[in-house]
Write a protein that holds these residues in place. Structure first.
Motif, PDB file in Angstrom:
ATOM      1  N   ASP A   9       0.807  -1.217   0.000  1.00  0.00           N
ATOM      2  CA  ASP A   9       0.000   0.000   0.000  1.00  0.00           C
ATOM      3  C   ASP A   9       0.841   1.269   0.000  1.00  0.00           C
ATOM      4  OD1 ASP A   9       0.962   0.130   2.599  1.00  0.00           O
ATOM      5  OD2 ASP A   9      -0.967  -0.291   3.554  1.00  0.00           O
ATOM      6  N   GLY A  10       2.176   1.112   0.039  1.00  0.00           N
ATOM      7  CA  GLY A  10       3.073   2.259  -0.001  1.00  0.00           C
ATOM      8  C   GLY A  10       3.176   3.044   1.288  1.00  0.00           C
ATOM      9  N   ASN A  11       2.538   2.585   2.361  1.00  0.00           N
ATOM     10  CA  ASN A  11       2.506   3.357   3.607  1.00  0.00           C
ATOM     11  C   ASN A  11       3.748   3.191   4.472  1.00  0.00           C
ATOM     12  OD1 ASN A  11      -0.016   4.399   3.010  1.00  0.00           O
ATOM     13  ND2 ASN A  11      -1.113   2.793   4.112  1.00  0.00           N
ATOM     14  N   HIS A  12       4.474   2.089   4.273  1.00  0.00           N
ATOM     15  CA  HIS A  12       5.643   1.823   5.108  1.00  0.00           C
ATOM     16  C   HIS A  12       6.836   1.404   4.255  1.00  0.00           C
ATOM     17  CE1 HIS A  12       2.161   1.079   7.788  1.00  0.00           C
ATOM     18  NE2 HIS A  12       2.920   1.633   8.706  1.00  0.00           N
ATOM     19  N   ILE A  13       8.006   1.849   4.677  1.00  0.00           N
ATOM     20  CA  ILE A  13       9.269   1.426   4.077  1.00  0.00           C
ATOM     21  C   ILE A  13      10.078   0.765   5.187  1.00  0.00           C
ATOM     22  CG2 ILE A  13      11.326   2.161   2.815  1.00  0.00           C
ATOM     23  CD1 ILE A  13       9.539   4.858   2.412  1.00  0.00           C
ATOM     24  N   PHE A  14      10.585  -0.425   4.916  1.00  0.00           N
ATOM     25  CA  PHE A  14      11.318  -1.187   5.929  1.00  0.00           C
ATOM     26  C   PHE A  14      12.759  -1.375   5.462  1.00  0.00           C
ATOM     27  CE2 PHE A  14       6.875  -2.436   6.188  1.00  0.00           C
ATOM     28  CZ  PHE A  14       6.616  -2.312   7.551  1.00  0.00           C
ATOM     29  N   VAL A  15      13.710  -1.085   6.353  1.00  0.00           N
ATOM     30  CA  VAL A  15      15.134  -1.174   6.022  1.00  0.00           C
ATOM     31  C   VAL A  15      15.842  -2.002   7.082  1.00  0.00           C
ATOM     32  CG1 VAL A  15      17.234   0.102   5.466  1.00  0.00           C
ATOM     33  CG2 VAL A  15      14.990   1.146   5.018  1.00  0.00           C
ATOM     34  N   THR A  16      16.552  -3.041   6.657  1.00  0.00           N
ATOM     35  CA  THR A  16      17.341  -3.841   7.598  1.00  0.00           C
ATOM     36  C   THR A  16      18.737  -3.253   7.747  1.00  0.00           C
ATOM     37  OG1 THR A  16      18.046  -5.308   5.799  1.00  0.00           O
ATOM     38  CG2 THR A  16      16.118  -5.979   7.083  1.00  0.00           C
ATOM     39  N   SER A  17      19.268  -3.329   8.954  1.00  0.00           N
ATOM     40  CA  SER A  17      20.617  -2.829   9.241  1.00  0.00           C
ATOM     41  C   SER A  17      21.417  -3.947   9.887  1.00  0.00           C
ATOM     42  CB  SER A  17      20.551  -1.606  10.157  1.00  0.00           C
ATOM     43  OG  SER A  17      19.796  -0.580   9.545  1.00  0.00           O
ATOM     44  N   LYS A  67      18.855  -4.111  13.535  1.00  0.00           N
ATOM     45  CA  LYS A  67      17.702  -3.238  13.606  1.00  0.00           C
ATOM     46  C   LYS A  67      16.896  -3.289  12.304  1.00  0.00           C
ATOM     47  CE  LYS A  67      18.511  -0.972  17.603  1.00  0.00           C
ATOM     48  NZ  LYS A  67      19.767  -1.596  18.023  1.00  0.00           N
ATOM     49  N   LEU A  68      15.604  -3.005  12.458  1.00  0.00           N
ATOM     50  CA  LEU A  68      14.713  -2.776  11.336  1.00  0.00           C
ATOM     51  C   LEU A  68      14.179  -1.356  11.482  1.00  0.00           C
ATOM     52  CD1 LEU A  68      13.109  -3.986   8.873  1.00  0.00           C
ATOM     53  CD2 LEU A  68      11.276  -4.463  10.521  1.00  0.00           C
ATOM     54  N   THR A  69      14.516  -0.497  10.527  1.00  0.00           N
ATOM     55  CA  THR A  69      14.020   0.877  10.549  1.00  0.00           C
ATOM     56  C   THR A  69      12.708   0.939   9.790  1.00  0.00           C
ATOM     57  OG1 THR A  69      16.291   1.718  10.603  1.00  0.00           O
ATOM     58  CG2 THR A  69      14.554   3.284  10.030  1.00  0.00           C
ATOM     59  N   VAL A  70      11.684   1.503  10.430  1.00  0.00           N
ATOM     60  CA  VAL A  70      10.352   1.627   9.832  1.00  0.00           C
ATOM     61  C   VAL A  70      10.120   3.096   9.502  1.00  0.00           C
ATOM     62  CG1 VAL A  70       7.895   1.142  10.096  1.00  0.00           C
ATOM     63  CG2 VAL A  70       9.594  -0.293  11.272  1.00  0.00           C
ATOM     64  N   ILE A  71       9.901   3.378   8.226  1.00  0.00           N
ATOM     65  CA  ILE A  71       9.811   4.753   7.733  1.00  0.00           C
ATOM     66  C   ILE A  71       8.424   4.997   7.148  1.00  0.00           C
ATOM     67  CG2 ILE A  71      10.798   6.407   6.081  1.00  0.00           C
ATOM     68  CD1 ILE A  71      13.408   4.703   6.259  1.00  0.00           C
ATOM     69  N   LYS A  92       9.377   6.114  11.830  1.00  0.00           N
ATOM     70  CA  LYS A  92       8.277   5.848  12.764  1.00  0.00           C
ATOM     71  C   LYS A  92       8.735   5.022  13.952  1.00  0.00           C
ATOM     72  CE  LYS A  92       4.234   4.847  11.214  1.00  0.00           C
ATOM     73  NZ  LYS A  92       3.096   4.189  10.522  1.00  0.00           N
ATOM     74  N   ALA A  93       9.680   4.098  13.696  1.00  0.00           N
ATOM     75  CA  ALA A  93      10.140   3.216  14.774  1.00  0.00           C
ATOM     76  C   ALA A  93      11.432   2.535  14.346  1.00  0.00           C
ATOM     77  CB  ALA A  93       9.081   2.168  15.101  1.00  0.00           C
ATOM     78  N   THR A  94      12.177   2.100  15.339  1.00  0.00           N
ATOM     79  CA  THR A  94      13.344   1.251  15.123  1.00  0.00           C
ATOM     80  C   THR A  94      13.142   0.003  15.965  1.00  0.00           C
ATOM     81  OG1 THR A  94      14.766   3.169  14.748  1.00  0.00           O
ATOM     82  CG2 THR A  94      15.839   1.080  15.245  1.00  0.00           C
ATOM     83  N   VAL A  95      13.146  -1.151  15.319  1.00  0.00           N
ATOM     84  CA  VAL A  95      12.748  -2.397  15.954  1.00  0.00           C
ATOM     85  C   VAL A  95      13.940  -3.350  16.027  1.00  0.00           C
ATOM     86  CG1 VAL A  95      11.143  -4.336  15.846  1.00  0.00           C
ATOM     87  CG2 VAL A  95      10.434  -2.090  14.990  1.00  0.00           C
ATOM     88  N   GLU A  96      14.100  -4.006  17.172  1.00  0.00           N
ATOM     89  CA  GLU A  96      15.142  -5.025  17.317  1.00  0.00           C
ATOM     90  C   GLU A  96      14.784  -6.248  16.475  1.00  0.00           C
ATOM     91  OE1 GLU A  96      17.950  -4.979  19.063  1.00  0.00           O
ATOM     92  OE2 GLU A  96      17.708  -3.062  20.108  1.00  0.00           O
ATOM     93  N   THR A  97      15.797  -6.824  15.823  1.00  0.00           N
ATOM     94  CA  THR A  97      15.610  -8.031  15.019  1.00  0.00           C
ATOM     95  C   THR A  97      16.514  -9.137  15.550  1.00  0.00           C
ATOM     96  OG1 THR A  97      17.376  -7.486  13.451  1.00  0.00           O
ATOM     97  CG2 THR A  97      15.160  -6.601  12.990  1.00  0.00           C
ATOM     98  N   GLY A  98      16.602 -10.227  14.796  1.00  0.00           N
ATOM     99  CA  GLY A  98      17.613 -11.231  15.084  1.00  0.00           C
ATOM    100  C   GLY A  98      18.989 -10.708  14.708  1.00  0.00           C
ATOM    101  N   MET A  99      19.985 -11.579  14.750  1.00  0.00           N
ATOM    102  CA  MET A  99      21.358 -11.154  14.473  1.00  0.00           C
ATOM    103  C   MET A  99      21.590 -10.992  12.979  1.00  0.00           C
ATOM    104  SD  MET A  99      23.481 -13.582  17.122  1.00  0.00           S
ATOM    105  CE  MET A  99      25.031 -13.009  16.395  1.00  0.00           C
ATOM    106  N   PHE A 136       6.884  -9.772  12.087  1.00  0.00           N
ATOM    107  CA  PHE A 136       6.347  -8.677  12.883  1.00  0.00           C
ATOM    108  C   PHE A 136       4.961  -8.285  12.380  1.00  0.00           C
ATOM    109  CE2 PHE A 136      10.946  -8.308  12.979  1.00  0.00           C
ATOM    110  CZ  PHE A 136      11.231  -8.022  14.302  1.00  0.00           C
ATOM    111  N   ASP A 137       4.113  -7.867  13.303  1.00  0.00           N
ATOM    112  CA  ASP A 137       2.830  -7.264  12.953  1.00  0.00           C
ATOM    113  C   ASP A 137       3.091  -5.827  12.488  1.00  0.00           C
ATOM    114  OD1 ASP A 137       0.397  -5.557  13.525  1.00  0.00           O
ATOM    115  OD2 ASP A 137      -0.443  -7.523  13.959  1.00  0.00           O
ATOM    116  N   VAL A 138       2.644  -5.477  11.299  1.00  0.00           N
ATOM    117  CA  VAL A 138       2.935  -4.152  10.756  1.00  0.00           C
ATOM    118  C   VAL A 138       2.258  -3.053  11.567  1.00  0.00           C
ATOM    119  CG1 VAL A 138       2.544  -2.628   8.771  1.00  0.00           C
ATOM    120  CG2 VAL A 138       3.437  -4.939   8.415  1.00  0.00           C
ATOM    121  N   SER A 139       1.071  -3.293  12.068  1.00  0.00           N
ATOM    122  CA  SER A 139       0.338  -2.243  12.784  1.00  0.00           C
ATOM    123  C   SER A 139       0.917  -1.966  14.167  1.00  0.00           C
ATOM    124  CB  SER A 139      -1.143  -2.611  12.902  1.00  0.00           C
ATOM    125  OG  SER A 139      -1.309  -3.830  13.601  1.00  0.00           O
TER     126      SER A 139
END
Length: 317
Positions: free
Chosen positions: A190-198, A203-207, A215-222, A249-252
């Protein structure tokens, strides 16, 4: 092969029309090959193609019935026919072409990240010539294209940023700070979120897809590498190389729902067109994990040639 039945209005005859099965197009960096798997026949190998040294990225051009494979060590891109699986051309780009994405809106554009020159190359898909070079951050890797909004997203590994570019003219809309060493990027349907792995800080950056604010920075696995979003925009899936699993992850809410063990050093993830399965290339165990998206469990694992990578969306009919 699937078949569809067409009923002729005058004769009422049944005519079988073949429809191509969905396939996976895998790059095998260590053995200089590309393999093609039939997803509906449990990963049956349809072709093995010898290509130039160390293939990495892959992108599908369904409009022209071809796919592209990047060779960062050789400064070139292989162009391969999707029917005959013959290499029909090699585009000499120079630099280190890495990530790649095709503009499937009907425009004759292929975008390629150039790791060495800190740039995005624009290639005319008909002439197969580089027609523009766009400056971005340091060591760009993964790309994603939103064809509706006409935005190109570029993960700049050594700048810790995401570049947001206009897909039709040389204009940058934003440069967004991400986690450390961003690698892959995915846009929700839907174009509402951009997800970037680091990969260096897990980390997963949610834009936000409108404002380009984090919007958020989320902890991920290694060491998270590949990332993709389910077709209904409800879940984002991250392949973690260091922990050999996929986190969902739940997007909402951005809460972690589950983690799925897969093969060794998973690299890329793509979801089937019908939204029922996810496919993960496991770089070091030389296999592909198949994930049931209803149960969110690995349903099978297919052995493939050595070192499958396939940076980019690697599934197509």
């Amino acid at each position: 092969m699937k078949s569809l039945l067409r009923i002729g209005l005058s004769s009422l005859l049944l005519v079988a029309i073949p429809v191509a099965a969905e396939r996976a197009f895998l790059t095998h960096q260590a053995v200089d090959k590309v393999s093609v798997l039939d997803l509906e026949q449990e990963g049956k190998v349809l072709a093995k193609v010898d290509v130039s040294k160390a293939p990495v990225g892959v992108a599908i051009d369904s409009l022209r019935n071809r796919f592209y494979v990047t060779h960062p060590e050789m400064g070139k891109i292989s162009v391969i026919d999707m029917t005959t699986y013959a290499v029909i051309d090699e585009i000499k780009t120079g630099g280190q072409p890495f990530g790649i994405v095709v503009d499937d809106s009907g425009k004759r554009q292929v975008f390629v990240s150039d790791w060495e020159r800190n740039a995005v190359l624009v290639i005319n898909a008909e002439s197969r010539l580089v027609v523009d070079i766009l400056a971005v951050g340091g060591n760009p890797a993964g790309l994603a294209l939103d064809t509706k909004k006409r935005r190109l997203y570029v993960a700049n590994r050594n700048s810790n940023t995401l570049s947001v570019l206009d897909a039709d003219r040389p204009r940058q809309y934003a440069e967004v700070t991400t986690g450390k060493a961003p690698y892959a990027v995915s846009v929700s349907p839907d174009g509402n979120h951009i997800f970037v792995t680091s990969i260096q800080d897990d980390k997963l950056t949610v834009i936000d897809g409108q404002s380009y604010e984090v919007k958020a920075t989320v902890e991920t696995g290694m060491a998270p590498y590949g990332v993709d979003v389910t077709h209904d925009n409800s879940h984002v899936m991250v392949a973690n190389q260091g922990s050999n699993d996929v986190w969902v992850f739940d997007v909402s809410t951005l809460k972690k729902l589950t983690q799925i063990p897969v093969g060794e050093m998973p690299e890329s993830i793509s979801l089937s067109s019908d939204g029922t399965q996810g496919f993960v290339t496991n770089w070091f165990s030389n296999d592909v994990s198949v994930i049931n998206l209803e149960t969110m469990q690995e349903s099978s694992r297919w052995k493939v040639d050595e070192s499958p990578r396939s940076l980019g969306r690697f599934l197509a009919d």
